[in-house]
Design an enzyme around this catalytic site. Structure first.
Site, PDB file in Angstrom:
ATOM      1  N   ASP A  54       1.394  -9.720   7.623  1.00 18.60           N
ATOM      2  CA  ASP A  54       1.786  -8.409   8.132  1.00 18.60           C
ATOM      3  C   ASP A  54       1.867  -7.399   6.997  1.00 18.60           C
ATOM      4  O   ASP A  54       1.931  -7.763   5.818  1.00 18.60           O
ATOM      5  CB  ASP A  54       3.158  -8.492   8.808  1.00 18.60           C
ATOM      6  CG  ASP A  54       3.079  -9.085  10.209  1.00 18.60           C
ATOM      7  OD1 ASP A  54       1.980  -9.110  10.778  1.00 18.60           O
ATOM      8  OD2 ASP A  54       4.126  -9.516  10.719  1.00 18.60           O
ATOM      9  N   LYS A  76       0.812  -4.072  11.540  1.00 19.99           N
ATOM     10  CA  LYS A  76       0.977  -2.937  12.444  1.00 19.99           C
ATOM     11  C   LYS A  76       1.697  -1.829  11.690  1.00 19.99           C
ATOM     12  O   LYS A  76       2.797  -2.021  11.190  1.00 19.99           O
ATOM     13  CB  LYS A  76       1.782  -3.345  13.679  1.00 19.99           C
ATOM     14  CG  LYS A  76       1.160  -4.498  14.456  1.00 19.99           C
ATOM     15  CD  LYS A  76       2.063  -4.907  15.602  1.00 19.99           C
ATOM     16  CE  LYS A  76       1.470  -6.076  16.366  1.00 19.99           C
ATOM     17  NZ  LYS A  76       1.449  -7.309  15.559  1.00 19.99           N
ATOM     18  N   MET A 189      13.790  -0.831  11.565  1.00 21.23           N
ATOM     19  CA  MET A 189      12.755   0.038  12.150  1.00 21.23           C
ATOM     20  C   MET A 189      13.368   1.254  12.844  1.00 21.23           C
ATOM     21  O   MET A 189      12.916   1.673  13.915  1.00 21.23           O
ATOM     22  CB  MET A 189      11.888  -0.759  13.141  1.00 21.23           C
ATOM     23  CG  MET A 189      11.240  -1.995  12.543  1.00 21.23           C
ATOM     24  SD  MET A 189      10.539  -3.107  13.790  1.00 21.23           S
ATOM     25  CE  MET A 189      12.034  -3.803  14.532  1.00 21.23           C
TER      26      MET A 189
END
Length: 287
Positions: A54, A76, A189
């Protein structure tokens, strides 16, 4: 190290004369400092046929991947996604069925906001052997690297890890217990929704002057810590142009933060509690 995927067609074909199925290890890479890798994670990275990683896996950790190992970026990024989750799941299955030993490398810990549970279930349902290797989650690593205790006997008897990005985008913080002063809240996040997080916590009863730490690139050489309040959180994110990856740490434990001072230490890229970081901490709280 090859990061392009031109070799995938060859990988998906079983090795000559081999029919044995491979396996997948879901490995936590920790928050970024290469020295915070577990020994098991390092060993598996160095023995894997393929590493599927990732974007939150740091460059320092990816440098540990042997040059001959295929490394596939499925990361992502906000507003620009790599493979969709279902595609990543199937990629892991296909690689394992071709007889490869696969390391699925994730920032932090695979089972803490890393979608490791989804990938494990998909692999299990496909009949693929899957093992989990825990990593230091961002909350623990980044707080420690900033000298902020997540719990403290005097002011924080509990800790809650919360996603700052709900399944549909904006998080829904409708739990009145979030207002309790004796707990630390850590939002993963949460930069994009910092204004919403601030407003919702205040609506639940959290004091507007509750201290907040924004920890950007925690544990890495470019770590930056911004100290503000719940009321000023969104403004601080905007003015200081805080960038992902970053944690929002909310609670009275933030008062323990002190700007780092340099000590003698032999370390590759650690931004430890008492070591100078590349950028100074920013405090917007009244002294």
């Amino acid at each position: 190290m090859t990061q392009a995927s031109e070799s995938l067609d060859k990988l998906f074909n079983p090795r000559d004369g081999e029919h044995a199925q491979g396996g997948v290890w879901l490995v936590g890479a920790g928050p970024g400092d290469v020295e915070l890798l577990t020994l098991k994670a390092w060993r598996l990275i160095n023995s894997a046929d393929v590493v599927v990683y990732d974007r939150l896996v740091s460059e320092a950790i990816m440098a540990e991947v042997p040059p001959e190992t295929l490394a596939i970026d499925v990361g992502k990024k906000p507003g620009s996604h790599g493979l969709k989750q279902v595609q990543t799941n199937q990629l892991l299955v296909d690689l394992a069925r071709s007889g490869r030993q696969v390391v699925r490398l994730k920032g932090g810990d695979p089972f803490i906001f890393g979608r490791g549970g989804e990938e494990m279930l998909y692999l299990q349902q496909a009949g693929i052997a899957c093992q989990i290797v825990p990593g230091i989650t961002a909350a623990a690593g980044c707080a420690a690297a900033s000298g902020i205790p997540l719990t403290h006997r005097d002011c924080a008897q509990s800790l809650r890890l919360i996603t700052g990005h709900g399944k549909s985008g904006e998080p829904q913080l409708d739990d009145a217990s979030l207002a309790a002063n004796n707990q630390t809240l850590v939002f993963y996040m949460g930069l994009k929704w910092s204004a919403s997080i601030s407003a919702q916590l205040q609506a639940q009863g959290r004091n507007a002057q509750t201290p907040v730490a924004i920890i950007e690139n925690g544990t890495r050489a470019d770590q930056r810590v911004m100290i503000t309040t719940l009321a000023e959180l969104a403004h601080t994110v905007e003015v200081q142009q805080a960038q992902s990856p970053a944690l929002l740490l909310v609670g009275d434990v933030v008062h323990f933060y002190r700007q780092p001072v340099r000590i003698n230490a032999h370390s590759s890229n650690v931004a430890a509690p008492f070591m100078a970081t590349n950028q100074p901490a920013i405090s917007l709280m009244a002294k």
